[in-house]
Write a protein that holds these residues in place. Structure first.
Motif, PDB file in Angstrom:
ATOM      1  N   ASP A   7      -2.962   3.425   2.767  1.00 43.13           N
ATOM      2  CA  ASP A   7      -2.656   2.722   4.011  1.00 43.13           C
ATOM      3  C   ASP A   7      -3.628   3.230   5.077  1.00 43.13           C
ATOM      4  O   ASP A   7      -3.770   4.435   5.277  1.00 43.13           O
ATOM      5  CB  ASP A   7      -1.214   3.036   4.416  1.00 43.13           C
ATOM      6  CG  ASP A   7      -0.744   2.218   5.605  1.00 43.13           C
ATOM      7  OD1 ASP A   7      -1.594   1.767   6.394  1.00 43.13           O
ATOM      8  OD2 ASP A   7       0.474   2.057   5.748  1.00 43.13           O
TER       9      ASP A   7
ATOM     10  N   GLY B  56      -0.992  -0.563   8.278  1.00 46.17           N
ATOM     11  CA  GLY B  56      -0.270  -1.361   7.300  1.00 46.17           C
ATOM     12  C   GLY B  56      -1.168  -2.226   6.455  1.00 46.17           C
ATOM     13  O   GLY B  56      -0.731  -3.208   5.862  1.00 46.17           O
TER      14      GLY B  56
ATOM     15  N   VAL C 106       0.807  -1.218   0.000  1.00 46.37           N
ATOM     16  CA  VAL C 106       0.000   0.000   0.000  1.00 46.37           C
ATOM     17  C   VAL C 106       0.841   1.269   0.000  1.00 46.37           C
ATOM     18  O   VAL C 106       0.292   2.367   0.049  1.00 46.37           O
ATOM     19  CB  VAL C 106      -0.981   0.015   1.201  1.00 46.37           C
ATOM     20  CG1 VAL C 106      -2.012  -1.076   1.042  1.00 46.37           C
ATOM     21  CG2 VAL C 106      -0.235  -0.144   2.520  1.00 46.37           C
TER      22      VAL C 106
END
Length: 343
Positions: A200, A204, A58
């Motif tokens: 994000d 995470g 991401v």
């Protein structure tokens, strides 16, 4: 004694493919592998792949291939951007790599991945035919070097998407690209279009992910495209769309080391070999002519000249040489997430 002409002809064709004759041509098909790709290490050779760990999904980069027709080319008219007053240029993207190990390999497939961008899969990409070209890459007598374009550590670049970083305009000098093989075909599968970025969520984990984001796809080469690549030699591939159409674009997942105010330095693979990204844009003119206008010109002759710089010339897959230098972006510090599978 009867001569078997078909068998002799077939043997000649196979030899031409293996050793890079200029008439070398084949085909491939494209398959959707979904969100997860299980790397088969028996098919992967050092230097011939670049893996991005899942935790970096991401935050990874986003860069696109496109082949848009003249009627739908976007005019770059924002004076706040780095360079304006030209049509966005069509583009092929690819990667320079070195075959690691001590044994020659037979190419079987190329696996790539869509990006996390809003342009990861555009409407015109679905069902579109693709092309892949391979080149042998050699160093000139002076050897490879990075031209920092007059901007070094701490400077702002003269151009580039992130031109606040001095590396954004650096490009490779001293490389020659010799045409090796051209594969035609490969209709891109319907994996869903994208209209937003994946972000994000602070943990995470991806937020806003759509069906077409972060999809692995496999370009499976036909027998005539299963070329021999020699151990220790350096090659490059480029992928792009065969024909122009409206909204024909596809963004690929990448890693980039351009975002630093450090002096230019070569990227290297796990074996220590230099590698870099390559591209082809429009008719190859660099930089393009820019008018500094917020709107396209009304003068038909001038408009035609501007469009000509942004559109691919006929048969560009064989005739237009790769480069790491583009406008506004360069590929010197960009690495595709790619996996060249061998037999």
């Amino acid at each position: 004694m009867k001569t078997d002409i078909p068998k002799i002809f077939a043997l000649i064709c196979c030899t031409m493919v293996a050793y890079g004759c200029s008439t070398s041509e084949g085909s491939f098909s494209v398959h959707n592998l979904g969100k997860n790709y299980r790397t088969n290490h028996e098919k992967l050779v050092p230097g011939m792949y670049h893996h991005i760990e899942k935790k970096d999904d991401v935050v990874g980069g986003n860069t696109s291939i496109r082949n848009v027709n003249a009627e739908n080319l976007v005019w770059k008219g924002n004076p706040n951007e780095n360079g304006y007053g030209y049509f966005q240029r069509n583009r092929d993207l690819g990667q320079v790599f070195t075959v690691g190990g001590t044994e020659d390999v037979i190419l079987d497939a190329l696996v790539l991945r869509t990006s996390r961008g809003n342009n990861a899969v555009m409407k015109g990409a679905i069902g579109a035919k693709m092309n892949i070209v391979f080149f042998e890459v050699k160093r000139s007598g002076k050897g490879l070097s990075i031209n920092e374009n007059g901007t070094t550590k701490g400077d702002s670049a003269t151009h580039g998407f992130d031109h606040q970083f001095n590396r954004a305009d650096d490009y490779i000098e001293g490389a020659t690209y010799t045409f090796l093989h051209h594969s035609i075909g490969g209709s891109f599968p319907d994996i869903g279009t994208t209209s937003q970025f994946v972000y994000d969520n602070g943990k995470g984990e991806p937020f806003g992910e759509q069906e077409g984001h972060l999809i692995f796809f496999r370009c499976d080469f036909s027998e005539r495209s299963e070329i021999v690549l020699k151990a220790g030699k350096t090659y490059a591939f480029l992928i792009g769309f065969t024909e122009a159409a409206s909204s024909r674009g596809l963004a690929l997942a990448i890693s980039s080391e351009v975002h630093t105010k450090e002096k230019g330095d070569f990227l290297r693979d796990s074996s220590g070999n230099i590698r870099w990204g390559v591209r082809r844009e429009g008719n190859g003119d660099n930089p393009p002519m820019m008018l500094g206008n917020s709107e396209p010109p009304e003068n038909k002759k001038l408009k035609k000249a501007l469009l000509g710089q942004s559109l691919f010339p006929k048969n560009h897959f064989k005739g237009l040489e790769p480069t790491s230098d583009g406008y506004p972006d360069v590929d010197t510090y960009r690495t595709l997430q790619f996996y060249l599978e061998v037999k």
